[in-house]
Design an enzyme around this catalytic site. Structure first.
Site, PDB file in Angstrom:
ATOM      1  CG  MET A  27     -10.416  11.228   4.080  1.00  0.00           C
ATOM      2  SD  MET A  27     -10.300  12.821   3.475  1.00  0.00           S
ATOM      3  CE  MET A  27     -10.213  12.639   1.686  1.00  0.00           C
ATOM      4  N   GLY A  28     -13.194   7.198   4.450  1.00  0.00           N
ATOM      5  CA  GLY A  28     -14.542   6.466   4.283  1.00  0.00           C
ATOM      6  C   GLY A  28     -14.725   6.451   2.656  1.00  0.00           C
ATOM      7  CG  LEU A  30     -14.357   2.341   3.860  1.00  0.00           C
ATOM      8  CD1 LEU A  30     -14.197   1.170   4.947  1.00  0.00           C
ATOM      9  CD2 LEU A  30     -12.943   3.118   3.968  1.00  0.00           C
ATOM     10  N   GLY A  33      -9.314  -0.879  -2.505  1.00  0.00           N
ATOM     11  CA  GLY A  33      -7.921  -0.398  -2.240  1.00  0.00           C
ATOM     12  C   GLY A  33      -7.749  -0.089  -0.845  1.00  0.00           C
ATOM     13  CG  HIS A  34     -10.211   2.631   1.405  1.00  0.00           C
ATOM     14  ND1 HIS A  34     -11.290   3.228   0.449  1.00  0.00           N
ATOM     15  CD2 HIS A  34      -9.412   3.768   1.627  1.00  0.00           C
ATOM     16  CE1 HIS A  34     -11.147   4.456   0.499  1.00  0.00           C
ATOM     17  NE2 HIS A  34     -10.214   4.883   1.083  1.00  0.00           N
ATOM     18  CD  GLU A 147       3.940   1.741  -3.411  1.00  0.00           C
ATOM     19  OE1 GLU A 147       3.652   1.329  -4.646  1.00  0.00           O
ATOM     20  OE2 GLU A 147       4.793   1.234  -2.839  1.00  0.00           O
ATOM     21  CE  LYS A 148      -6.055   6.836  -6.893  1.00  0.00           C
ATOM     22  NZ  LYS A 148      -6.471   8.077  -5.808  1.00  0.00           N
ATOM     23  CG  ASP A 149      -3.664   9.303  -2.162  1.00  0.00           C
ATOM     24  OD1 ASP A 149      -4.087   9.890  -2.984  1.00  0.00           O
ATOM     25  OD2 ASP A 149      -4.243   8.350  -1.713  1.00  0.00           O
ATOM     26  CD  GLN A 152      -2.412  10.970   1.768  1.00  0.00           C
ATOM     27  OE1 GLN A 152      -3.210  12.065   1.542  1.00  0.00           O
ATOM     28  NE2 GLN A 152      -2.675   9.632   1.903  1.00  0.00           N
TER      29      GLN A 152
HETATM   30  P1  AMP Z   1      -8.498   8.159   1.289  1.00  0.00           P
HETATM   31  O1  AMP Z   1      -9.741   7.468   1.981  1.00  0.00           O
HETATM   32  O2  AMP Z   1      -8.792   8.273   0.257  1.00  0.00           O
HETATM   33  O3  AMP Z   1      -7.782   9.203   2.100  1.00  0.00           O
HETATM   34  O4  AMP Z   1      -7.553   6.928   1.686  1.00  0.00           O
HETATM   35  C1  AMP Z   1      -7.080   6.340   2.661  1.00  0.00           C
HETATM   36  C2  AMP Z   1      -5.886   5.400   2.242  1.00  0.00           C
HETATM   37  O5  AMP Z   1      -6.101   4.470   1.353  1.00  0.00           O
HETATM   38  C3  AMP Z   1      -4.757   6.324   1.741  1.00  0.00           C
HETATM   39  O6  AMP Z   1      -3.684   5.669   2.446  1.00  0.00           O
HETATM   40  C4  AMP Z   1      -4.766   5.818   0.450  1.00  0.00           C
HETATM   41  O7  AMP Z   1      -3.357   6.058  -0.444  1.00  0.00           O
HETATM   42  C5  AMP Z   1      -5.477   4.539   0.299  1.00  0.00           C
HETATM   43  N1  AMP Z   1      -5.780   4.095  -1.023  1.00  0.00           N
HETATM   44  C6  AMP Z   1      -6.822   4.799  -1.441  1.00  0.00           C
HETATM   45  N2  AMP Z   1      -7.099   4.272  -2.855  1.00  0.00           N
HETATM   46  C7  AMP Z   1      -6.326   3.135  -2.920  1.00  0.00           C
HETATM   47  C8  AMP Z   1      -5.970   2.274  -3.870  1.00  0.00           C
HETATM   48  N3  AMP Z   1      -6.826   2.320  -5.268  1.00  0.00           N
HETATM   49  N4  AMP Z   1      -5.217   1.381  -3.413  1.00  0.00           N
HETATM   50  C9  AMP Z   1      -4.264   1.259  -2.525  1.00  0.00           C
HETATM   51  N5  AMP Z   1      -4.569   2.121  -1.409  1.00  0.00           N
HETATM   52  C10 AMP Z   1      -5.485   3.134  -1.744  1.00  0.00           C
END
Ligand code: AMP
Length: 281
Positions: A27-28, A30, A33-34, A147-149, A152
């Protein structure tokens, strides 16, 4: 970097059926982690599609959607080092929801019922709707999720099995700030005081793992809530221990079973989630 608004245009860049395609839905806003997902996807595939789309249907509160951070130019700059392999997919609402912005309804059984599923009603229907659409449109061989989510991630694995999408879901470990705070786009919304308090979440989970609570989850929960209460900026929404396979919260730890801890903590109006392995006894 090549940026596409439609999957049709993007897919016309795929060179042959022998190329492997990896996808990283985001979802941007970034962060590292992303980027860890993008890096892994680039190592394991010929071409990588990163999508940036803030999906309205997974937000159960309008205010949360409205304040969700976004910075497309900065995101593009962060992805630039991967641009040789990377295609950026930035669809609009019409591309993803041609019939109107609405979730489909899914049944994932126990894995979607508790924790985020219980505290954010409709969240996983929204997530599954957008992920199913993105995966069907791009048709990657591999898709990367963090794995943060954790919950999900399990929902998405179930989705790909249920819908026979034929895509391998690759799970990636949580990337943390130096002080232990799990990286999240939402961390940008924290005030300096909240940001300073937030590492207490991961630190408390670490402390908890060192102690012996005699298999009793309520004692663990009380300890965690007590630790978090030391920071006036933080408030626990939930603390659960569950097996990573069924994601049903338990109150007593059974021997020989792997467990994870799942927490959601508010820093003001910003909701932070974290999860760690508890292991087995
Ligand atoms: P989001 O933009 O928050 O929807 O995240 C997109 C992807 O990045 C999802 O698969 C999240 O689980 C992953 N993600 C977000 N934060 C982290 C993090 N700190 N470490 C690893 N993966 C992450």
């Amino acid at each position: 970097m090549l940026v596409f608004k439609t999957a049709q245009e993007l897919r016309s860049c795929f060179k042959s059926n022998t190329q492997t395609v990896g996808m990283v839905p985001t979802m941007g806003a970034l962060h590292e982690g992303h980027l860890s997902l993008v890096k892994k996807a680039c190592e394991e595939n010929d071409v990588v599609v990163v999508s940036i789309y803030i999906n309205p249907t997974q937000f159960n509160k309008v205010a949360d959607l409205e304040k969700y951070p976004s910075n497309f130019e900065k995101d593009k700059a962060l992805l630039e080092p991967f641009s040789r392999q990377l295609l950026l997919y930035a669809p609009d609402h019409k591309e993803i929801y041609p019939e109107g912005i609405q979730s489909k309804t899914y049944n994932f059984g126990t894995i979607a019922n508790h924790m985020e599923g219980a505290f954010r009603k409709g969240h996983f229907d929204g997530v599954a709707t957008v992920v199913e659409t993105l995966l069907r449109k791009i048709q990657p061989q591999n898709a990367y999720f963090g794995e943060k989510d954790f919950q999900q991630l399990q929902v998405i694995k179930a989705l790909t099995t249920q819908k026979k999408l034929g895509i391998t879901i690759v799970s990636c470990p949580i990337v943390r700030e130096k002080d232990g705070l799990a990286m999240s786009s939402r961390n940008r919304l924290l005030s300096p005081e909240q940001r300073q308090a937030a590492p207490r979440i991961f630190a408390s989970l670490g402390e908890l793992k060192k102690k012996n609570f005699g298999k009793k989850v309520p004692l663990m929960e009380a300890f965690f809530k007590n630790e978090i209460a030391r920071e006036k900026e933080l408030e626990v929404e939930y603390f659960f221990v569950a097996s990573p396979t069924d994601l049903i919260p338990v109150s007593v730890i059974e021997e020989g079973i792997d467990y994870r801890i799942f927490v959601a903590v508010f820093a003001g109006k910003t909701r932070l989630i974290d999860t760690v392995e508890l292991g087995r006894i």
